[in-house]
Every structure is written in structure tokens, then in C-alpha cells.
Design an enzyme around this catalytic site. Structure first.
Site, PDB file in Angstrom:
ATOM      1  N   TYR A 123       0.823  -1.224   0.000  1.00  0.00           N
ATOM      2  CA  TYR A 123       0.000   0.000   0.000  1.00  0.00           C
ATOM      3  C   TYR A 123       0.858   1.275   0.000  1.00  0.00           C
ATOM      4  CZ  TYR A 123      -3.269   3.482   1.980  1.00  0.00           C
ATOM      5  OH  TYR A 123      -4.006   4.605   2.242  1.00  0.00           O
ATOM      6  N   ASP A 144      12.552 -12.517  -0.546  1.00  0.00           N
ATOM      7  CA  ASP A 144      12.195 -12.329   0.858  1.00  0.00           C
ATOM      8  C   ASP A 144      13.354 -11.673   1.591  1.00  0.00           C
ATOM      9  OD1 ASP A 144      11.724 -13.020   3.713  1.00  0.00           O
ATOM     10  OD2 ASP A 144       9.999 -14.068   2.838  1.00  0.00           O
ATOM     11  N   SER A 180       5.974   3.321  13.341  1.00  0.00           N
ATOM     12  CA  SER A 180       4.540   3.565  13.507  1.00  0.00           C
ATOM     13  C   SER A 180       4.275   4.309  14.805  1.00  0.00           C
ATOM     14  CB  SER A 180       3.841   2.202  13.557  1.00  0.00           C
ATOM     15  OG  SER A 180       2.536   2.336  14.053  1.00  0.00           O
ATOM     16  N   ALA A 181       3.178   5.060  14.821  1.00  0.00           N
ATOM     17  CA  ALA A 181       2.758   5.732  16.051  1.00  0.00           C
ATOM     18  C   ALA A 181       2.410   4.719  17.135  1.00  0.00           C
ATOM     19  CB  ALA A 181       1.552   6.618  15.761  1.00  0.00           C
ATOM     20  N   TYR A 188       3.296  -6.888  17.136  1.00  0.00           N
ATOM     21  CA  TYR A 188       3.558  -5.984  16.007  1.00  0.00           C
ATOM     22  C   TYR A 188       4.261  -4.722  16.504  1.00  0.00           C
ATOM     23  CZ  TYR A 188       2.752  -2.294  12.592  1.00  0.00           C
ATOM     24  OH  TYR A 188       2.932  -1.231  11.752  1.00  0.00           O
ATOM     25  N   LYS A 213       8.271  -3.153  15.958  1.00  0.00           N
ATOM     26  CA  LYS A 213       8.679  -1.811  15.504  1.00  0.00           C
ATOM     27  C   LYS A 213       9.634  -1.171  16.521  1.00  0.00           C
ATOM     28  CE  LYS A 213       6.387  -1.676  11.664  1.00  0.00           C
ATOM     29  NZ  LYS A 213       7.101  -1.752  10.386  1.00  0.00           N
ATOM     30  N   ASN A 231      -8.822  -4.659   9.016  1.00  0.00           N
ATOM     31  CA  ASN A 231      -8.708  -4.351  10.443  1.00  0.00           C
ATOM     32  C   ASN A 231      -8.915  -2.863  10.661  1.00  0.00           C
ATOM     33  OD1 ASN A 231      -7.758  -6.952  11.419  1.00  0.00           O
ATOM     34  ND2 ASN A 231      -5.959  -6.514  10.147  1.00  0.00           N
ATOM     35  N   ARG A 240      -8.212   9.749  15.796  1.00  0.00           N
ATOM     36  CA  ARG A 240      -6.919   9.416  15.194  1.00  0.00           C
ATOM     37  C   ARG A 240      -6.476  10.516  14.237  1.00  0.00           C
ATOM     38  NH1 ARG A 240      -7.647   6.296  18.567  1.00  0.00           N
ATOM     39  NH2 ARG A 240      -7.429   4.019  18.582  1.00  0.00           N
TER      40      ARG A 240
HETATM   41  P1  NAD Z   1       1.547  -3.674   3.076  1.00  0.00           P
HETATM   42  O1  NAD Z   1       1.290  -4.991   3.698  1.00  0.00           O
HETATM   43  O2  NAD Z   1       0.623  -3.174   2.047  1.00  0.00           O
HETATM   44  O3  NAD Z   1       3.028  -3.639   2.458  1.00  0.00           O
HETATM   45  C1  NAD Z   1       4.085  -4.418   2.985  1.00  0.00           C
HETATM   46  C2  NAD Z   1       4.740  -5.113   1.833  1.00  0.00           C
HETATM   47  O4  NAD Z   1       5.827  -5.910   2.307  1.00  0.00           O
HETATM   48  C3  NAD Z   1       3.799  -6.065   1.073  1.00  0.00           C
HETATM   49  O5  NAD Z   1       3.901  -5.775  -0.295  1.00  0.00           O
HETATM   50  C4  NAD Z   1       4.326  -7.450   1.405  1.00  0.00           C
HETATM   51  O6  NAD Z   1       4.100  -8.373   0.349  1.00  0.00           O
HETATM   52  C5  NAD Z   1       5.795  -7.165   1.655  1.00  0.00           C
HETATM   53  N1  NAD Z   1       6.478  -8.117   2.564  1.00  0.00           N
HETATM   54  C6  NAD Z   1       6.053  -8.560   3.763  1.00  0.00           C
HETATM   55  N2  NAD Z   1       6.966  -9.385   4.302  1.00  0.00           N
HETATM   56  C7  NAD Z   1       8.006  -9.447   3.423  1.00  0.00           C
HETATM   57  C8  NAD Z   1       9.232 -10.142   3.406  1.00  0.00           C
HETATM   58  N3  NAD Z   1       9.583 -10.951   4.423  1.00  0.00           N
HETATM   59  N4  NAD Z   1      10.052  -9.996   2.345  1.00  0.00           N
HETATM   60  C9  NAD Z   1       9.693  -9.196   1.307  1.00  0.00           C
HETATM   61  N5  NAD Z   1       8.540  -8.523   1.262  1.00  0.00           N
HETATM   62  C10 NAD Z   1       7.697  -8.649   2.316  1.00  0.00           C
HETATM   63  O7  NAD Z   1       1.687  -2.618   4.260  1.00  0.00           O
HETATM   64  P2  NAD Z   1       1.738  -1.036   4.217  1.00  0.00           P
HETATM   65  O8  NAD Z   1       0.485  -0.533   4.802  1.00  0.00           O
HETATM   66  O9  NAD Z   1       2.174  -0.576   2.891  1.00  0.00           O
HETATM   67  O10 NAD Z   1       2.884  -0.783   5.287  1.00  0.00           O
HETATM   68  C11 NAD Z   1       4.247  -0.640   4.935  1.00  0.00           C
HETATM   69  C12 NAD Z   1       5.073  -0.528   6.203  1.00  0.00           C
HETATM   70  O11 NAD Z   1       4.593   0.564   6.980  1.00  0.00           O
HETATM   71  C13 NAD Z   1       4.999  -1.757   7.104  1.00  0.00           C
HETATM   72  O12 NAD Z   1       6.271  -1.978   7.654  1.00  0.00           O
HETATM   73  C14 NAD Z   1       4.010  -1.354   8.178  1.00  0.00           C
HETATM   74  O13 NAD Z   1       4.236  -2.010   9.391  1.00  0.00           O
HETATM   75  C15 NAD Z   1       4.321   0.127   8.306  1.00  0.00           C
HETATM   76  N6  NAD Z   1       3.172   0.893   8.816  1.00  0.00           N
HETATM   77  C16 NAD Z   1       1.968   0.797   8.189  1.00  0.00           C
HETATM   78  C17 NAD Z   1       0.872   1.500   8.706  1.00  0.00           C
HETATM   79  C18 NAD Z   1      -0.480   1.387   8.054  1.00  0.00           C
HETATM   80  O14 NAD Z   1      -1.475   1.736   8.680  1.00  0.00           O
HETATM   81  N7  NAD Z   1      -0.593   0.942   6.808  1.00  0.00           N
HETATM   82  C19 NAD Z   1       1.034   2.310   9.844  1.00  0.00           C
HETATM   83  C20 NAD Z   1       2.289   2.402  10.435  1.00  0.00           C
HETATM   84  C21 NAD Z   1       3.361   1.687   9.918  1.00  0.00           C
HETATM   85  C1  UD1 Z   2      -4.262   0.237  14.267  1.00  0.00           C
HETATM   86  C2  UD1 Z   2      -3.342  -0.588  15.128  1.00  0.00           C
HETATM   87  C3  UD1 Z   2      -1.975   0.078  15.153  1.00  0.00           C
HETATM   88  C4  UD1 Z   2      -1.446   0.236  13.733  1.00  0.00           C
HETATM   89  C5  UD1 Z   2      -2.456   1.040  12.921  1.00  0.00           C
HETATM   90  C6  UD1 Z   2      -2.064   1.186  11.484  1.00  0.00           C
HETATM   91  C7  UD1 Z   2      -4.780  -1.699  16.793  1.00  0.00           C
HETATM   92  C8  UD1 Z   2      -5.168  -1.770  18.228  1.00  0.00           C
HETATM   93  N1  UD1 Z   2      -3.900  -0.706  16.463  1.00  0.00           N
HETATM   94  O1  UD1 Z   2      -4.321   1.537  14.822  1.00  0.00           O
HETATM   95  O2  UD1 Z   2      -1.068  -0.690  15.904  1.00  0.00           O
HETATM   96  O3  UD1 Z   2      -0.196   0.908  13.724  1.00  0.00           O
HETATM   97  O4  UD1 Z   2      -3.733   0.380  12.962  1.00  0.00           O
HETATM   98  O5  UD1 Z   2      -2.073  -0.044  10.836  1.00  0.00           O
HETATM   99  O6  UD1 Z   2      -5.196  -2.501  15.973  1.00  0.00           O
HETATM  100  N2  UD1 Z   2     -12.505   1.393  14.311  1.00  0.00           N
HETATM  101  C9  UD1 Z   2     -13.845   1.123  14.366  1.00  0.00           C
HETATM  102  N3  UD1 Z   2     -14.334   0.128  13.568  1.00  0.00           N
HETATM  103  C10 UD1 Z   2     -13.547  -0.588  12.732  1.00  0.00           C
HETATM  104  C11 UD1 Z   2     -12.155  -0.313  12.674  1.00  0.00           C
HETATM  105  C12 UD1 Z   2     -11.656   0.683  13.500  1.00  0.00           C
HETATM  106  O7  UD1 Z   2     -14.588   1.747  15.105  1.00  0.00           O
HETATM  107  O8  UD1 Z   2     -14.064  -1.486  12.023  1.00  0.00           O
HETATM  108  C13 UD1 Z   2     -11.975   2.501  15.136  1.00  0.00           C
HETATM  109  C14 UD1 Z   2     -10.916   2.105  16.142  1.00  0.00           C
HETATM  110  O9  UD1 Z   2     -11.486   1.729  17.359  1.00  0.00           O
HETATM  111  C15 UD1 Z   2     -10.086   3.406  16.222  1.00  0.00           C
HETATM  112  C16 UD1 Z   2     -10.204   4.009  14.823  1.00  0.00           C
HETATM  113  O10 UD1 Z   2     -11.356   3.414  14.238  1.00  0.00           O
HETATM  114  O11 UD1 Z   2     -10.682   4.293  17.132  1.00  0.00           O
HETATM  115  C17 UD1 Z   2      -8.999   3.727  13.934  1.00  0.00           C
HETATM  116  O12 UD1 Z   2      -8.753   2.320  13.915  1.00  0.00           O
HETATM  117  P1  UD1 Z   2      -7.654   1.666  12.964  1.00  0.00           P
HETATM  118  O13 UD1 Z   2      -7.855   2.143  11.577  1.00  0.00           O
HETATM  119  O14 UD1 Z   2      -7.676   0.186  13.201  1.00  0.00           O
HETATM  120  O15 UD1 Z   2      -6.280   2.300  13.461  1.00  0.00           O
HETATM  121  P2  UD1 Z   2      -5.643   2.337  14.943  1.00  0.00           P
HETATM  122  O16 UD1 Z   2      -6.489   1.695  15.933  1.00  0.00           O
HETATM  123  O17 UD1 Z   2      -5.237   3.750  15.196  1.00  0.00           O
END
Ligand code: NAD
Ligand code: UD1
Length: 352
Positions: free
Chosen positions: A11, A58, A124-125, A148, A152, A197, A230
Site C-alpha cells: 500500500y 524475501d 509507527s505511532a 507488532y 517496531k 482491520n 486518530r
Molecule cells: P503492506 O502490507 O501493504 O506492504 C508491505 C509489503 O511488504 C507487502 O507488499 C508485502 O508483500 C511485503 N512483505 C512482507 N513481508 C516481506 C518479506 N519478508 N520480504 C519481502 N517482502 C515482504 O503494508 P503497508 O500498509 O504498505 O505498510 C508498509 C510498512 O509501513 C509496514 O512496515 C508497516 O508495518 C508500516 N506501517 C503501516 C501503517 C499502516 O497503517 N498501513 C502504519 C504504520 C506503519
Molecule cells: C491500528 C493498530 C496500530 C497500527 C495502525 C495502522 C490496533 C489496536 N492498532 O491503529 O497498531 O499501527 O492500525 O495499521 O489494531 N474502528 C472502528 N471500527 C472498525 C475499525 C476501526 O470503530 O471497524 C476505530 C478504532 O477503534 C479506532 C479508529 O477506528 O478508534 C482507527 O482504527 P484503525 O484504523 O484500526 O487504526 P488504529 O487503531 O489507530
């Protein structure tokens, strides 16, 4: 300059690749496609009008990485690859520690062996745990409540130790708040497998008719309407933060830890209303119990990013919702072709 983007098909990675290509970097995506589709890269190439080198592999496999570092002179790595589902991390902690921590160790070893010591890492936050107050600054106390989050935290610590051992490393830790939205073209976006999620993809799937209703996890928090608050940030603003970090990385003489957020907090119901307005669709919801591990409020103080990187988020909540909707409505099944029916129940909630 050659930039290796681990997890670049995912993403945030795919959106960042567009800006890297537009900025003139040569982009090499390294991904095992465990949570991504090859289609995302094809679409990125189309948007940017430039090619990407894609290598399937990988990060835990040293020989996969060595092949790339032998073939290309990589100047810097943006390290997105990893697993990110909080609930799954509780069920499969070893898988998370292996993918995220072991994977990062192998990557850093391969980098050092080939003389590449510049890395931008996706933190991540979540590392702030339950913050004592908001907005959240980078020097707030750190903690984690699930594997998770711990992965981080450990990686951040590990990268700081690496710098202490060898100050030739250039390391930027970017702490993302809540990434949402999609590229304005509506051709790439977030494509969660199974039940999302996170809030935004769940709202979008409800609006498009894939889910019958949204479960709002708790309406008794100490926030303006009782639902969780958030800091939602447009994924293209986030992508821009990575390009800015790369531009500055060579000038840094310490490990840089930087919040990427907007500094504004929106509640779950604010997001539902904004999405309804942007999409013209009704988003039915039901109040459900609080989700374990959730906090009431989380939003960034993004002033350090502005000072250090000259970066700030510019896209509004309206653009986040409109762009999410464009992606979701044009691609109701994400990158997949198959038609998926409407889920009448939310299996994450006990309906009895
Ligand atoms: P995503 O799952 O869409 O992207 C992660 C990518 O890594 C995927 O394309 C997956 O196929 C690849 N991958 C996973 N394990 C691997 C491995 N062992 N070797 C090679 N490739 C691998 O996730 P995203 O939302 O794009 O997130 C990217 C990064 O940002 C992640 O590290 C995630 O933890 C971090 N992050 C995401 C969020 C969020 O809400 N999306 C928030 C905070 C931090
Ligand atoms: C979640 C993760 C966090 C991660 C982040 C980004 C948890 C407890 N935390 O954060 O570790 O870094 O995603 O991937 O999972 N909500 C609803 N209904 C839903 C989904 C969410 O009400 O179906 C609410 C949640 O309670 C929250 C807000 O929406 O108040 C945002 O939720 P979400 O998008 O999952 O993000 P975080 O909880 O901030």
C-alpha cells in the site's frame, strides 16, 4: 540514484514509488508478494510513465538480497517490507518477529556487506503505546502492547545500536500515524486481504456494498463524540515524506526519528460523515464494544518533520475520503478479479 524499496508493491510502498519515479530515482522493488499484487506495480509504472525493476524475494533470505546488491549499486533503501496486522501478530508472534525483526537484520547485514548504509524505516505511532497526552511529540515515552508494536520498537532500537556501532549509517525512522486515501487516479490503493482491520478500508467496503455495516468500536471514550480519535494522513503526503527524507538523509549525523502525521484528530463518526459526503453513499453503522488495546486519542505533533524535512501534510480529510472512494468504487475487489458477495455480519464482533 538507485533506491531499493522493500515491500514496494504494498500500500504505502506503491504510492511512494510513484513519487520516487517522478523525482528521477531508479526504483528497484523487492517484495515477496505475501500481501501485495504484481498488478500494483504495473499500475504505478503506468501512472509515472516510467519502468520499475521488480525482484521477487524475501528480506529474510540473504542470497535474494545479495543478488540485487551485486547487480545494482544501491544508494539507499526504503524499508517497508513487513507484516502489520495487530491481531494476527498476537496469534503468530514468532512469524511477526521473524518477518519484521529477523528480516531487518538480514537486510542491514546485506546492506553493510555491500557498502550501502542509508535506510529509511517504516515505524509507527504504535510505538507511543498509550500516550499520556496529545499531540504526540517524538520524545514521548515508548511502549508496545502487542508483538507488532514490539517488533517496531525493537527495530528502532536495533537501528540506533547499529548507528552507535558505525556512524557511517544514515538512518531515518518515520513514525506514521494513520495512512488512508489513495492516488488521485483511483488506480492504486489499499487492498486488504479478507476483513479489513483498519477503519478506512472498512468504511470504504461498507459504502461500496461489500459489508452490510461498520462496527464502531466504542462510543464512550473521552472524545468530542465518544468515538476514538486518530490522525488520518493521506498516503500521498506520507509518500512525499519519504522522498523528503531521502533528499536529506546524507546530511544527517544522527538517527532521525520523525512523526509523519497531520496534527489533526478526527473521530470514527467524523470519518463516517466525511466519507458519506465524499461518496454520496450511506455508511450504516452499529455501536459495538471497545476493541481490546484501543486508545481514546492519538494525533501527532508534526512540527519536527516540518523543521527537519521541510515536509508537512497538505491533503484534507475530504481529499482522503474522495480518493479512497475513487479507488474503492473503481476497484470494488481491489486488484483481484473475482466478485465477492456482501458480508451481512461483522465476524470480528460477537452478535449473540
Ligand atoms: P503492506 O502490507 O501493504 O506492504 C508491505 C509489503 O511488504 C507487502 O507488499 C508485502 O508483500 C511485503 N512483505 C512482507 N513481508 C516481506 C518479506 N519478508 N520480504 C519481502 N517482502 C515482504 O503494508 P503497508 O500498509 O504498505 O505498510 C508498509 C510498512 O509501513 C509496514 O512496515 C508497516 O508495518 C508500516 N506501517 C503501516 C501503517 C499502516 O497503517 N498501513 C502504519 C504504520 C506503519
Ligand atoms: C491500528 C493498530 C496500530 C497500527 C495502525 C495502522 C490496533 C489496536 N492498532 O491503529 O497498531 O499501527 O492500525 O495499521 O489494531 N474502528 C472502528 N471500527 C472498525 C475499525 C476501526 O470503530 O471497524 C476505530 C478504532 O477503534 C479506532 C479508529 O477506528 O478508534 C482507527 O482504527 P484503525 O484504523 O484500526 O487504526 P488504529 O487503531 O489507530
Amino acid at each position: 540514484m538507485h533506491i531499493l524499496v522493500t515491500g514496494g508493491a504494498g500500500y504505502i510502498g506503491s504510492h511512494t514509488c510513484i513519487l520516487l519515479l517522478e523525482a528521477g530515482y531508479e526504483v528497484i522493488v523487492f517484495d515477496n508478494f505475501s500481501n501485495a499484487s504484481k498488478e500494483s506495480i504495473k499500475r504505478v509504472e503506468k501512472i509515472a510513465g516510467k519502468p520499475i525493476t521488480v525482484i521477487e524475494g524475501d528480506i529474510r533470505h540473504r542470497e535474494d538480497l545479495d543478488k540485487i546488491f551485486d547487480a545494482y549499486k544501491i544508494d539507499a533503501v526504503i524499508h517497508f517490507a513487513g507484516l502489520k496486522a495487530v491481531g494476527e501478530s498476537v496469534e503468530e508472534p514468532l512469524n511477526y518477529y521473524d518477518n519484521n525483526i529477523h528480516g531487518t537484520i538480514v537486510l542491514c547485514e546485506a546492506m553493510a556487506a555491500h557498502g550501502c548504509r542509508s535506510i529509511v524505516f517504516s515505524s509507527s505511532a504504535t510505538v507511543y503505546g498509550e500516550p499520556h497526552t496529545t499531540p504526540i511529540k517524538e520524545d514521548f515515552p515508548l511502549s508496545a502492547t502487542n508483538p507488532y508494536g514490539r517488533s517496531k520498537l525493537f527495530i528502532e532500537e536495533m537501528l540506533r545500536d547499529l548507528y552507535i556501532s558505525d556512524p557511517a549509517w544514515k538512518i531515518v525512522l518515520l513514525r506514521y500515524f494513520n495512512p488512508v486515501g489513495a492516488h488521485i487516479s483511483g488506480t492504486i490503493g489499499e487492498d486488504p486481504h479478507g476483513i479489513p482491520n483498519n477503519l478506512m478500508p472498512f468504511i470504504a467496503q461498507t459504502a461500496v456494498g461489500k459489508r452490510a455495516f461498520l462496527s464502531v468500536f466504542g462510543d464512550d471514550y473521552d472524545t468530542h463524540d465518544g468515538t476514538g480519535v486518530r490522525d488520518y494522513i493521506h498516503v500521498m503526503d506520507l509518500a512525499d515524506g519519504h522522498v523528503k527524507a531521502l533528499e536529506k538523509i546524507e546530511s544527517f549525523n544522527e538517527v532521525m526519528t520523525i512523526n509523519l502525521g497531520t496534527g489533526k484528530g478526527y473521530s470514527v463518526l467524523d470519518m463516517v460523515k466525511a466519507f458519506e459526503k465524499a461518496s454520496g453513499k450511506h455508511v450504516p453503522y452499529k455501536i459495538a464494544p471497545r476493541r481490546a488495546g484501543d486508545i481514546a486519542k492519538c494525533f501527532a505533533d508534526p512540527s519536527y518533520a516540518k523543521k527537519i524535512l521541510g515536509w508537512e501534510a497538505t491533503r484534507s480529510i475530504k481529499e482522503m475520503c474522495e480518493d479512497s472512494w475513487r479507488w474503492q468504487s473503481n476497484n470494488p475487489n481491489g486488484y483481484a478479479e473475482e466478485i465477492v458477495g456482501v458480508a451481512e455480519k461483522d465476524p470480528r464482533v460477537n452478535h449473540s
